[in-house]
Design an enzyme around this catalytic site. Structure first.
Site, mmCIF file in Angstrom:
data_model
loop_
_atom_site.group_PDB
_atom_site.id
_atom_site.type_symbol
_atom_site.label_atom_id
_atom_site.label_comp_id
_atom_site.label_asym_id
_atom_site.label_seq_id
_atom_site.Cartn_x
_atom_site.Cartn_y
_atom_site.Cartn_z
ATOM 1 N N ASP A 67 0.821 -1.219 0.000
ATOM 2 C CA ASP A 67 0.000 0.000 0.000
ATOM 3 C C ASP A 67 0.852 1.265 0.000
ATOM 4 O O ASP A 67 2.015 1.262 0.428
ATOM 5 C CB ASP A 67 -0.903 0.022 1.230
ATOM 6 C CG ASP A 67 -2.051 -0.959 1.126
ATOM 7 O OD1 ASP A 67 -2.085 -1.728 0.141
ATOM 8 O OD2 ASP A 67 -2.907 -0.964 2.029
ATOM 9 N N HIS A 219 3.859 -2.442 3.055
ATOM 10 C CA HIS A 219 3.857 -1.057 2.560
ATOM 11 C C HIS A 219 5.153 -0.766 1.816
ATOM 12 O O HIS A 219 6.236 -1.179 2.264
ATOM 13 C CB HIS A 219 3.696 -0.060 3.715
ATOM 14 C CG HIS A 219 2.358 -0.140 4.386
ATOM 15 N ND1 HIS A 219 2.074 -1.075 5.355
ATOM 16 C CD2 HIS A 219 1.212 0.588 4.205
ATOM 17 C CE1 HIS A 219 0.827 -0.917 5.765
ATOM 18 N NE2 HIS A 219 0.280 0.085 5.079
#
Length: 756
Positions: A67, A219
């Protein structure tokens, strides 16, 4: 149009630069209207076509999802680990970052990775209205299309997590997204790498507890991701040893559906249409323009800051040196100058203030004698009659057809009897000692001209007070600096003194520009004459009382200054005094007189931008610091000029109105210069209040009786140079009433085309 353009660009930049926190803030909540099939289902939620289904991955499969990217540093590093171990990833990207780093996303797709939507600006989606939510999806979609030529059907909301965390608000988001054709992708295992707990802890968080398929959350942006890279490099081999296979989200979903329907097909990134690509290009171009513009503004802001600091330091150092030198007991210009002085007063419709101006000049205490030559430049009022009616023995009146201020000044010089020439505006009054002080620098034979100290006399209005501050800081303080550096660019039209020989070498007053005072001063500097500042010689002028009049005056001043700089541009490449002025004086005027005022609006622009979109406290601190610097400069200037600091209470207000007006004036002047348009001279309306704030006793004018009626426009004949028509008797004038003087005046005037 410029304001609208910048406002639009800044709005785009504010939108795409919305700050977000990493995905550490997760929604908590539970049931409500959420179907049981979703609550107890997998992390892939399908609400398309009004449905409500959920899916998980097959056993022994892991979909690595990342993300908040792409990040120019960490996304390529993470993808390198994936390539090293020959596994794919699914990257849920932020649209603004895709628009700025399209090549990274393109490389991901080319390498076999999958792209999903993670919103455009990473907001809390449940707090946005529906139209804004759709913009978040569509703008990210357009950015992906521009980067890859493909669309994405996969969507993950910022700050979302597992199925257990779905609440009613998030369920509504999912249903609305499904109507737009998106599959919502949640997670089952969270590495919690956003918390940077250490590589071992990240591994422990991400490792499945059994053989169930899982969508794992990592991430690739939002800060230092070195722990993520290291943990991922260990995680993949460990999972492979346990028999897990790594897939993209859409591939995992396809395998799940294939267990029910072998013909099932899922495409996470289908090809985009031509229209989609065009929209994507337009969006990316808009963001690129906004980014480049704001980057440019940031650079210009830095330039403005540096110029402001340099100017402030230079003013403090050089102006203080100038003041110390002049206050020294040993300071002197040389032997006292007692040569007679001719004062030229060009006058065009100056009936309101001409009597006070002439009276103050005629009453000057210069011991060498004073001759005042009032050149009526085709006035349509009774300016000349008012002066004649005063019957002052040392005052001469010459009427000529209207030909502009330079022509009137040249006429006055031609008519003057002496070699020391003082030029004064028709709305200006002198203090009694000013003339004597103004000419004292001529004791130095190198001095060709002297600038006096101009004061604003009408300080009763707010606009006039602002100009008073500007005169003290921006004009008189600057003149101290230019005096020390010997590159004075302007002798004010309100009070300036010249040697006749210096004027002759400079070519007299020219019509080439609308700032004849700047033009002739630059010419004098180029000719090698010293131009100095005598701050004790004070003259009181009437400043424009309204914003409209101020605009008119400053428009002419700034445009005329640009004309003069362009006219004398060759001095940049010349040698001797001309080259010295060209390489010192012109750059100073260009930087501090043109560039800095032109760029100064950036401070206000970015201040407003910061107050609305950035940290308000930091923005206010920066603005107050800049205002404080101006206060310090103003206090120094007022102290050197021996002025009361009371008007400085209006300085903060000046930032919100007066400065903006000056910005626009300078911008308009620059555009006028660039387009080559011609600007005519605009006559300002006067109220005769130049001496309102002057010391007691300055410019007192007594009534002199009725004014004779004469035709002020018609050119005078030879005899009328001496005795105006309609006046029965005029007191003897030692400068005029001799046949030889009359013949000389007539010949001089004829040479200048003054008389028929």
């Amino acid at each position: 149009m410029l304001v609208l353009m910048f406002a639009s660009v800044l709005m785009v930049e504010a939108y795409v630069n919305a700050e977000f926190a990493p995905d550490s803030a997760q929604t908590t909540g539970g049931a409500g209207s959420i179907p049981e099939s979703v609550q107890n289902g997998g992390p892939i939620i399908d609400t398309t076509n009004g449905g409500a289904r959920s899916f998980g991955l097959p056993k022994k499969t892991i979909a690595l999802t990342f993300d908040d990217g792409p990040d120019p540093r960490w996304t390529p590093a993470i993808d390198a680990v994936l390539r090293k171990h020959h596994v794919p990833g699914t990257f849920f990207v932020v649209g603004t970052q895709v628009a700025r780093h399209p090549d990274i996303v393109r490389d991901l797709v080319n390498a076999g990775d999958e792209i999903g939507i993670h919103s455009f600006t990473h907001p809390q989606m449940v707090k946005l209205p529906k139209w804004r939510q759709e913009i978040e999806y569509s703008h990210t979609q357009m950015a992906i299309v521009n980067a890859t030529g493909r669309k994405s059907n996969l969507l993950r909301f910022p700050y979302s997590s597992t199925v257990a965390a779905i609440d009613d608000d998030n369920w509504k988001l999912m249903r609305d997204a499904g109507r737009l054709g998106y599959l919502t992708i949640l997670t089952e295992s969270d590495s919690k790498d956003w918390d940077k707990p250490g590589v071992d802890k990240i591994l422990d968080n991400a490792t499945p507890k059994d053989d169930t398929g899982t969508i794992s959350l990592w991430h690739d942006a939002g800060g230092d991701r070195s722990q993520t890279v290291a943990a991922l490099d260990r995680f993949i081999p460990l999972m492979k040893e346990r028999g897990f296979e790594f897939v993209t989200v859409s591939e995992g979903l396809r395998r799940t559906l294939a267990e029910r329907d072998p013909a099932a097909s899922v495409t996470g990134n289908p090809p985009a249409t031509k229209a989609d690509r065009q929209r994507g290009l337009a969006l990316t171009a808009a963001i690129a323009i906004a980014d480049r513009t704001v980057d440019g503004l940031a650079v210009l802001f830095l330039i403005v800051g540096v110029l402001t600091v340099i100017r402030t330091l230079a003013l403090f150092i050089l102006a203080a040196r100038h003041a110390r030198k002049r206050r020294s007991a040993a300071w002197t210009w040389g032997e006292r100058v007692t040569d007679p002085v001719s004062v030229i007063v060009p006058a065009y419709n100056e009936k309101e203030g001409i009597e006070a101006a002439v009276q103050s000049l005629a009453d000057g205490d210069h011991v060498g004698g004073i001759e005042v030559v009032v050149v009526d430049d085709g006035s349509s009022d009774n300016t000349a009659d008012l002066v004649r009616a005063m019957r002052l023995p040392n005052v001469r009146v010459v009427q000529i057809p209207n030909g502009g201020k330079p022509n009137a000044l040249n006429t006055g010089v031609a008519m003057a009897s002496h070699d020391l020439i003082v030029m004064v505006d028709g709305d200006t009054v002198f203090e009694k000692e000013s003339l004597g002080r103004l000419v004292q620098p001529f004791a130095d034979p190198r001095v060709g001209a002297v600038a006096g100290n101009v004061k604003v006399g009408n300080r009763n209005s707010l606009v006039a007070r602002w100009q008073h501050i500007e005169y003290v800081i921006g004009f008189n303080l600057d003149r101290r600096l230019y005096d020390v550096l010997r590159c004075m660019p302007t002798i004010p039209g309100a009070i300036g003194a010249f040697r006749r020989e210096a004027l002759r070498q400079a070519g007299g007053m020219s019509h080439d520009t609308l700032a004849e005072d700047t033009d002739v001063t630059m010419a004098l500097c180029r000719a090698g004459w010293h131009v100095v500042y005598e701050e004790r010689a004070r003259a009181w002028t009437e400043a424009p009382a309204t914003l409209k009049q101020l605009w008119t005056q400053r428009y002419r001043w700034s445009y005329g200054t640009m004309q003069a700089m362009w006219k004398h541009r060759r001095s940049l490449f010349e040698r001797g005094p001309s080259g010295r002025f060209g390489r010192l004086g012109l750059p100073l005027v260009a930087l501090f007189g043109v560039a800095l005022p032109l760029l100064a609006p950036i401070i206000d622009l970015l201040t407003i931008y910061g107050l609305v979109f950035l940290d308000r406290t930091e923005t206010l601190i920066a603005w107050v610091a800049m205002l404080g610097l101006q206060f310090i400069t103003a206090a120094v200037a007022f102290r050197l000029d021996k002025e009361k600091i009371t008007p400085l209470w209006t300085l903060p207000l000046q930032q919100f109105a007066y400065r903006q007006l000056m910005y626009l004036v300078l911008i308009q002047s620059g555009l006028t210069a660039l387009t080559g348009a011609r600007l005519r001279w605009h006559k300002l309306r006067r109220a005769g209040t130049a001496g309102a704030a002057a010391p007691a006793g300055v410019a007192g004018v007594q009534a002199v009786g009725p004014v004779p009626v004469v035709d002020p426009v018609k050119p005078l004949g030879r005899d009328e140079l001496v005795r105006p028509r309609g006046v029965a008797s005029v007191p003897p004038n030692p400068y005029l009433d001799t046949p030889a003087q009359r013949d000389q005046d007539f010949l001089q005037a004829s040479k200048h085309g003054i008389l028929p």
